[in-house]
Write a protein that holds these residues in place. Structure first.
Motif, PDB file in Angstrom:
ATOM      1  N   TRP A  28       0.836  -1.204   0.000  1.00  0.00           N
ATOM      2  CA  TRP A  28       0.000   0.000   0.000  1.00  0.00           C
ATOM      3  C   TRP A  28       0.868   1.251   0.000  1.00  0.00           C
ATOM      4  O   TRP A  28       0.603   2.213  -0.725  1.00  0.00           O
ATOM      5  CB  TRP A  28      -0.928   0.031   1.210  1.00  0.00           C
ATOM      6  CG  TRP A  28      -1.951  -1.057   1.266  1.00  0.00           C
ATOM      7  CD1 TRP A  28      -2.032  -2.053   2.201  1.00  0.00           C
ATOM      8  CD2 TRP A  28      -3.048  -1.270   0.382  1.00  0.00           C
ATOM      9  NE1 TRP A  28      -3.102  -2.867   1.934  1.00  0.00           N
ATOM     10  CE2 TRP A  28      -3.756  -2.399   0.823  1.00  0.00           C
ATOM     11  CE3 TRP A  28      -3.509  -0.597  -0.742  1.00  0.00           C
ATOM     12  CZ2 TRP A  28      -4.886  -2.881   0.179  1.00  0.00           C
ATOM     13  CZ3 TRP A  28      -4.645  -1.080  -1.390  1.00  0.00           C
ATOM     14  CH2 TRP A  28      -5.318  -2.206  -0.927  1.00  0.00           C
ATOM     15  N   GLU A  54      -6.671  11.951  -3.295  1.00  0.00           N
ATOM     16  CA  GLU A  54      -7.708  11.083  -2.728  1.00  0.00           C
ATOM     17  C   GLU A  54      -7.268   9.625  -2.787  1.00  0.00           C
ATOM     18  O   GLU A  54      -7.510   8.859  -1.851  1.00  0.00           O
ATOM     19  CB  GLU A  54      -9.035  11.278  -3.466  1.00  0.00           C
ATOM     20  CG  GLU A  54      -9.704  12.593  -3.140  1.00  0.00           C
ATOM     21  CD  GLU A  54     -10.934  12.875  -3.981  1.00  0.00           C
ATOM     22  OE1 GLU A  54     -11.140  12.209  -5.032  1.00  0.00           O
ATOM     23  OE2 GLU A  54     -11.695  13.784  -3.602  1.00  0.00           O
ATOM     24  N   GLY A  57      -4.852   8.991  -0.044  1.00  0.00           N
ATOM     25  CA  GLY A  57      -5.602   8.864   1.198  1.00  0.00           C
ATOM     26  C   GLY A  57      -6.259   7.505   1.326  1.00  0.00           C
ATOM     27  O   GLY A  57      -6.245   6.887   2.399  1.00  0.00           O
ATOM     28  N   HIS A  58      -6.839   7.002   0.234  1.00  0.00           N
ATOM     29  CA  HIS A  58      -7.467   5.678   0.235  1.00  0.00           C
ATOM     30  C   HIS A  58      -6.436   4.589   0.517  1.00  0.00           C
ATOM     31  O   HIS A  58      -6.688   3.673   1.306  1.00  0.00           O
ATOM     32  CB  HIS A  58      -8.157   5.424  -1.105  1.00  0.00           C
ATOM     33  CG  HIS A  58      -8.681   4.036  -1.252  1.00  0.00           C
ATOM     34  ND1 HIS A  58      -9.799   3.587  -0.592  1.00  0.00           N
ATOM     35  CD2 HIS A  58      -8.206   2.988  -1.966  1.00  0.00           C
ATOM     36  CE1 HIS A  58      -9.994   2.317  -0.898  1.00  0.00           C
ATOM     37  NE2 HIS A  58      -9.046   1.934  -1.734  1.00  0.00           N
ATOM     38  N   LEU A  60      -3.590   4.892   2.098  1.00  0.00           N
ATOM     39  CA  LEU A  60      -3.139   4.995   3.489  1.00  0.00           C
ATOM     40  C   LEU A  60      -4.189   4.471   4.456  1.00  0.00           C
ATOM     41  O   LEU A  60      -3.846   3.944   5.516  1.00  0.00           O
ATOM     42  CB  LEU A  60      -2.779   6.442   3.821  1.00  0.00           C
ATOM     43  CG  LEU A  60      -1.565   7.006   3.091  1.00  0.00           C
ATOM     44  CD1 LEU A  60      -1.353   8.463   3.454  1.00  0.00           C
ATOM     45  CD2 LEU A  60      -0.318   6.187   3.388  1.00  0.00           C
ATOM     46  N   ALA A  61      -5.459   4.583   4.089  1.00  0.00           N
ATOM     47  CA  ALA A  61      -6.530   4.071   4.945  1.00  0.00           C
ATOM     48  C   ALA A  61      -6.462   2.549   5.075  1.00  0.00           C
ATOM     49  O   ALA A  61      -6.986   1.986   6.035  1.00  0.00           O
ATOM     50  CB  ALA A  61      -7.882   4.497   4.397  1.00  0.00           C
ATOM     51  N   ASN A  62      -5.807   1.896   4.139  1.00  0.00           N
ATOM     52  CA  ASN A  62      -5.662   0.447   4.178  1.00  0.00           C
ATOM     53  C   ASN A  62      -4.519  -0.012   5.079  1.00  0.00           C
ATOM     54  O   ASN A  62      -4.355  -1.217   5.295  1.00  0.00           O
ATOM     55  CB  ASN A  62      -5.440  -0.105   2.771  1.00  0.00           C
ATOM     56  CG  ASN A  62      -6.693  -0.054   1.952  1.00  0.00           C
ATOM     57  OD1 ASN A  62      -7.660  -0.735   2.251  1.00  0.00           O
ATOM     58  ND2 ASN A  62      -6.691   0.774   0.927  1.00  0.00           N
ATOM     59  N   GLU A  64      -3.238  -0.310   8.568  1.00  0.00           N
ATOM     60  CA  GLU A  64      -3.586  -0.225   9.990  1.00  0.00           C
ATOM     61  C   GLU A  64      -2.325  -0.051  10.828  1.00  0.00           C
ATOM     62  O   GLU A  64      -2.293   0.754  11.742  1.00  0.00           O
ATOM     63  CB  GLU A  64      -4.350  -1.465  10.422  1.00  0.00           C
ATOM     64  CG  GLU A  64      -5.732  -1.553   9.811  1.00  0.00           C
ATOM     65  CD  GLU A  64      -6.487  -2.769  10.272  1.00  0.00           C
ATOM     66  OE1 GLU A  64      -6.232  -3.251  11.390  1.00  0.00           O
ATOM     67  OE2 GLU A  64      -7.331  -3.244   9.504  1.00  0.00           O
ATOM     68  N   ARG A  79      -0.912  10.984   6.396  1.00  0.00           N
ATOM     69  CA  ARG A  79      -2.375  11.101   6.462  1.00  0.00           C
ATOM     70  C   ARG A  79      -2.786  12.536   6.798  1.00  0.00           C
ATOM     71  O   ARG A  79      -3.724  13.079   6.210  1.00  0.00           O
ATOM     72  CB  ARG A  79      -2.941  10.158   7.520  1.00  0.00           C
ATOM     73  CG  ARG A  79      -2.977   8.721   7.108  1.00  0.00           C
ATOM     74  CD  ARG A  79      -3.583   7.861   8.201  1.00  0.00           C
ATOM     75  NE  ARG A  79      -3.666   6.488   7.793  1.00  0.00           N
ATOM     76  CZ  ARG A  79      -3.288   5.460   8.536  1.00  0.00           C
ATOM     77  NH1 ARG A  79      -2.807   5.649   9.749  1.00  0.00           N
ATOM     78  NH2 ARG A  79      -3.410   4.233   8.077  1.00  0.00           N
ATOM     79  N   GLU A  83      -5.036  15.143   4.516  1.00  0.00           N
ATOM     80  CA  GLU A  83      -6.228  15.804   5.056  1.00  0.00           C
ATOM     81  C   GLU A  83      -6.126  17.325   4.942  1.00  0.00           C
ATOM     82  O   GLU A  83      -7.120  18.002   4.700  1.00  0.00           O
ATOM     83  CB  GLU A  83      -6.447  15.399   6.508  1.00  0.00           C
ATOM     84  CG  GLU A  83      -6.875  13.959   6.677  1.00  0.00           C
ATOM     85  CD  GLU A  83      -6.874  13.499   8.119  1.00  0.00           C
ATOM     86  OE1 GLU A  83      -6.657  14.326   9.037  1.00  0.00           O
ATOM     87  OE2 GLU A  83      -7.071  12.294   8.334  1.00  0.00           O
TER      88      GLU A  83
END
Length: 90
Positions: A28, A54, A57-58, A60-62, A64, A79, A83
């Motif tokens: 990722w 975007e 961001g997606h 990085l959201a993966n 954990e 992140r 933002e």
């Protein structure tokens, strides 16, 4: 767009490549780093830049956890930058 913050975003993601990051997180982060590099280096119009941010961001959201505290700090910083930058692209 704040060119310095775009470079900071890429630098934070590039720094994770120097850390012992868990394999799934590494995939990722590698993709996020590549896209952030394109955004930082390219002269793209605002809609494309927003789409790419975007996507970062997606990705990085993966992530954990990376399994490495220093890399986790870089991910958190990345992140935060995403933002901060996205509202400017609206």
């Amino acid at each position: 767009m704040n060119e310095t913050r775009l470079r900071d975003l890429h630098d934070h993601l590039a720094a994770t490549a120097e850390r012992p990051v868990e394999r799934t997180a590494s995939r990722w982060l590698g993709e996020a780093e590549a896209i952030a590099g394109e955004v930082a280096d390219g002269n793209m119009d605002a809609p494309v830049r927003r789409e790419r941010l975007e996507k970062v961001g997606h990705l990085l959201a993966n992530v954990e956890s990376t399994g490495d505290e220093a890399a986790d700090e870089h991910v958190a910083a990345a992140r935060t930058i995403v933002e901060e930058l996205l509202p400017d692209e609206g």
